[in-house]
Scaffold this motif. Structure first.
Motif, PDB file in Angstrom:
ATOM      1  N   PRO A  11      -0.626  -6.933  -8.205  1.00 34.44           N
ATOM      2  CA  PRO A  11      -1.295  -7.607  -7.117  1.00 34.44           C
ATOM      3  C   PRO A  11      -0.973  -8.837  -7.363  1.00 34.44           C
ATOM      4  CG  PRO A  11      -2.607  -5.810  -7.919  1.00 34.44           C
ATOM      5  CD  PRO A  11      -1.876  -5.830  -8.984  1.00 34.44           C
ATOM      6  N   TYR A  14       3.027  -9.503  -7.302  1.00 36.56           N
ATOM      7  CA  TYR A  14       3.717  -9.697  -6.189  1.00 36.56           C
ATOM      8  C   TYR A  14       3.167 -10.583  -5.156  1.00 36.56           C
ATOM      9  CZ  TYR A  14       6.994  -6.015  -7.465  1.00 36.56           C
ATOM     10  OH  TYR A  14       8.048  -5.410  -7.798  1.00 36.56           O
ATOM     11  N   ALA A  15       1.872 -10.904  -4.977  1.00 33.90           N
ATOM     12  CA  ALA A  15       1.330 -11.654  -3.972  1.00 33.90           C
ATOM     13  C   ALA A  15       1.553 -13.202  -4.500  1.00 33.90           C
ATOM     14  CB  ALA A  15      -0.133 -11.594  -4.019  1.00 33.90           C
ATOM     15  N   MET A  20       4.450 -11.946  -1.637  1.00 30.90           N
ATOM     16  CA  MET A  20       4.182 -10.789  -0.736  1.00 30.90           C
ATOM     17  C   MET A  20       2.810 -11.091  -0.255  1.00 30.90           C
ATOM     18  SD  MET A  20       4.107  -6.803  -1.448  1.00 30.90           S
ATOM     19  CE  MET A  20       6.219  -6.744  -1.699  1.00 30.90           C
ATOM     20  N   ALA A  21       2.384 -10.646   0.925  1.00 34.73           N
ATOM     21  CA  ALA A  21       1.212 -10.951   1.634  1.00 34.73           C
ATOM     22  C   ALA A  21       0.023 -10.059   0.874  1.00 34.73           C
ATOM     23  CB  ALA A  21       1.084 -10.681   3.052  1.00 34.73           C
ATOM     24  N   LEU A  22      -1.284 -10.597   0.830  1.00 39.29           N
ATOM     25  CA  LEU A  22      -2.187  -9.910   0.080  1.00 39.29           C
ATOM     26  C   LEU A  22      -2.436  -8.568   0.618  1.00 39.29           C
ATOM     27  CD1 LEU A  22      -4.112 -10.173  -2.443  1.00 39.29           C
ATOM     28  CD2 LEU A  22      -5.858 -11.184  -0.890  1.00 39.29           C
ATOM     29  N   SER A  23      -2.835  -8.791   1.879  1.00 37.32           N
ATOM     30  CA  SER A  23      -3.072  -7.325   2.596  1.00 37.32           C
ATOM     31  C   SER A  23      -1.840  -6.331   2.467  1.00 37.32           C
ATOM     32  CB  SER A  23      -3.509  -7.742   4.038  1.00 37.32           C
ATOM     33  OG  SER A  23      -2.339  -8.221   4.885  1.00 37.32           O
ATOM     34  N   THR A  24      -0.688  -6.687   2.659  1.00 37.63           N
ATOM     35  CA  THR A  24       0.425  -6.000   2.436  1.00 37.63           C
ATOM     36  C   THR A  24       0.543  -5.228   0.982  1.00 37.63           C
ATOM     37  OG1 THR A  24       1.883  -7.217   4.078  1.00 37.63           O
ATOM     38  CG2 THR A  24       3.104  -6.062   2.719  1.00 37.63           C
ATOM     39  N   THR A  25       0.218  -5.905  -0.008  1.00 37.05           N
ATOM     40  CA  THR A  25       0.238  -5.747  -1.295  1.00 37.05           C
ATOM     41  C   THR A  25      -0.689  -4.689  -1.598  1.00 37.05           C
ATOM     42  OG1 THR A  25       1.025  -7.897  -2.123  1.00 37.05           O
ATOM     43  CG2 THR A  25       0.117  -6.319  -3.865  1.00 37.05           C
ATOM     44  N   LEU A 340      -8.393  -5.134  -1.198  1.00 35.55           N
ATOM     45  CA  LEU A 340      -7.373  -6.510  -0.777  1.00 35.55           C
ATOM     46  C   LEU A 340      -7.309  -6.799   0.822  1.00 35.55           C
ATOM     47  CD1 LEU A 340      -4.699  -5.947  -3.809  1.00 35.55           C
ATOM     48  CD2 LEU A 340      -6.755  -7.295  -3.751  1.00 35.55           C
ATOM     49  N   GLN A 349      -8.340 -15.988   0.908  1.00 33.51           N
ATOM     50  CA  GLN A 349      -6.920 -16.421   0.674  1.00 33.51           C
ATOM     51  C   GLN A 349      -6.772 -16.724  -0.765  1.00 33.51           C
ATOM     52  OE1 GLN A 349      -5.281 -18.727   3.579  1.00 33.51           O
ATOM     53  NE2 GLN A 349      -6.878 -18.459   5.235  1.00 33.51           N
TER      54      GLN A 349
END
Length: 392
Positions: A11, A14-15, A20-25, A340, A349
């Motif tokens: 996490p 990638y974030a 990559m967006a945290l919620s997407t991850t 997340l 954030q």
């Protein structure tokens, strides 16, 4: 190196590194774990059918694991394709790891009586913790450097070499696979009432461990405000777990495996309850939390597999049991990925000072404590049943 450390570092990697967006991850981690979770009982059943003829199985799983592990840290794509890549690599890693781990656990389930199993579990988890410590320190150090991609390439190569060494040693030097008796459906273990009763406390406890593991790097960076000490904190946590392993094994030999595991849960609650009130600069206090929580982790690592081994009837094969067991562990990790997007809804954030810090602290520490107490309550209800040996 391919289990908990992947879930801790992926996490943040990638974030933080790849944007990559945290919620997407978090949602992608949940999806990958969910897809992987359902296959474990089936894999356990296949291992039982092979009855120890696993040379090709283990080598194939090792190749898949080494390739997908490298692919996770060295993605050749960007943008939306990166999301697909992350899911595919995680599913491949989890599948290969399950193929190896279920066979490995089932292999050791017939080593002898409870004392022999406890001793073997302590050595197994202790050796595993050495790998976990290395895998916790090295990626954090590499990600903080200037040549991240080159560093992660060397990391993936080192993993492949260690994996080949481990599989080779297991296949050529380990005790013979003793099998488990009659072949059975993967659902057959659910007919064992003692096994069914221990599943809920095990699952709840696994969730309580998975949530802080997922959030550890975020908590260290944005709540404790000491990202440079991430590797040291994680090392203290896992080294303490390794030190605690023989202590929990000795205690379990005196008071029983389930009762010793319950004491480990109590220690974990005491440790994480203090973490909820920590803030920026509380480095020493958080180090103490890591040490106490690590000692409690030793109980979570060594004792549940031994407890399960004692519930398997001599007429049943072990891999089907461990297939369901690992399914619940993976489902717990999948659920932990949902914290997340929950944190994102709470205003947190990553890397932004003052944004959702309280939400992060409560989710990292208070929520796992509440779930751990539920697990302990459920274990208390069945502790007499699970410590009785199954009838032959």
């Amino acid at each position: 190196m391919a289990a908990l450390p992947v879930y801790v570092h992926a996490p943040a990697y990638y974030a933080g590194q790849l944007g990559m967006a945290l919620s997407t991850t978090g949602l992608l981690l949940f999806l990958a774990r969910l897809v992987d979770t359902v296959q474990d009982p089936w894999l356990g059943h296949l291992i039982d059918l092979k009855a120890g003829r696993l040379r090709g199985w283990m080598f194939g799983a090792g190749v898949l694991l080494a390739v997908s592990f490298a692919g996770l840290w060295l993605p050749p794509v960007q943008g939306k394709a990166l999301m697909v890549w992350l899911v595919v690599m995680l599913i491949a890693i989890y599948t290969a790891h399950s193929m190896l781990n279920i066979a490995y656990l089932a292999w050791g389930a017939r080593l002898g009586n409870e004392a022999a199993l406890l001793n073997a579990a302590a050595w197994r988890e202790g050796a595993g913790l050495v790998g976990v410590v290395l895998a916790s320190i090295v990626p954090g150090y590499l990600m903080a450097g200037q040549q991240v991609e080159q560093g992660m390439a060397w990391y993936a190569l080192a993993f492949a070499l260690l994996l080949a060494l481990g599989i080779g040693a297991l296949l050529y030097r380990a005790l013979p696979w003793l099998g488990g008796g009659q072949k059975q459906s993967w659902r057959e273990p659910l007919a064992n009432p003692a096994f069914r009763r221990v599943l809920l406390p095990y699952f709840l406890n696994a969730v309580s461990v998975a949530i802080p593991a997922t959030l550890a790097l975020f908590f260290i960076r944005d709540r404790i405000e000491a990202p440079q000490l991430s590797g040291a904190f994680l090392a203290a946590y896992f080294v303490a777990a390794a030190i605690g392993l023989p202590l929990w094994v000795k205690l379990a030999g005196k008071i029983g495996t389930a009762k010793a595991w319950r004491l480990g849960m109590i220690l974990a609650v005491l440790a994480f309850a203090g973490a909820a009130v920590l803030s920026g600069g509380d480095v020493v206090a958080y180090a103490l939390v890591c040490i106490l929580a690590g000692l409690a982790l030793g109980a979570d690592l060594a004792l549940p597999p031994v407890l399960l081994a004692g519930l398997i009837s001599p007429q049943h094969s072990a891999a089907s049991y461990y297939g369901i067991w690992t399914l619940l562990g993976k489902l717990a990790l999948a659920i932990s990925g949902l914290v997340l997007p929950l944190l994102a809804l709470g205003g947190y954030q990553p890397g932004v000072a003052g944004q959702g810090g309280l939400s992060l602290a409560l989710t990292y520490a208070a929520l796992p404590c509440a779930i751990k107490l539920l697990a302990m309550w459920r274990l208390n209800l069945v502790i007499g049943d699970v410590e009785r040996k199954p009838k032959s």
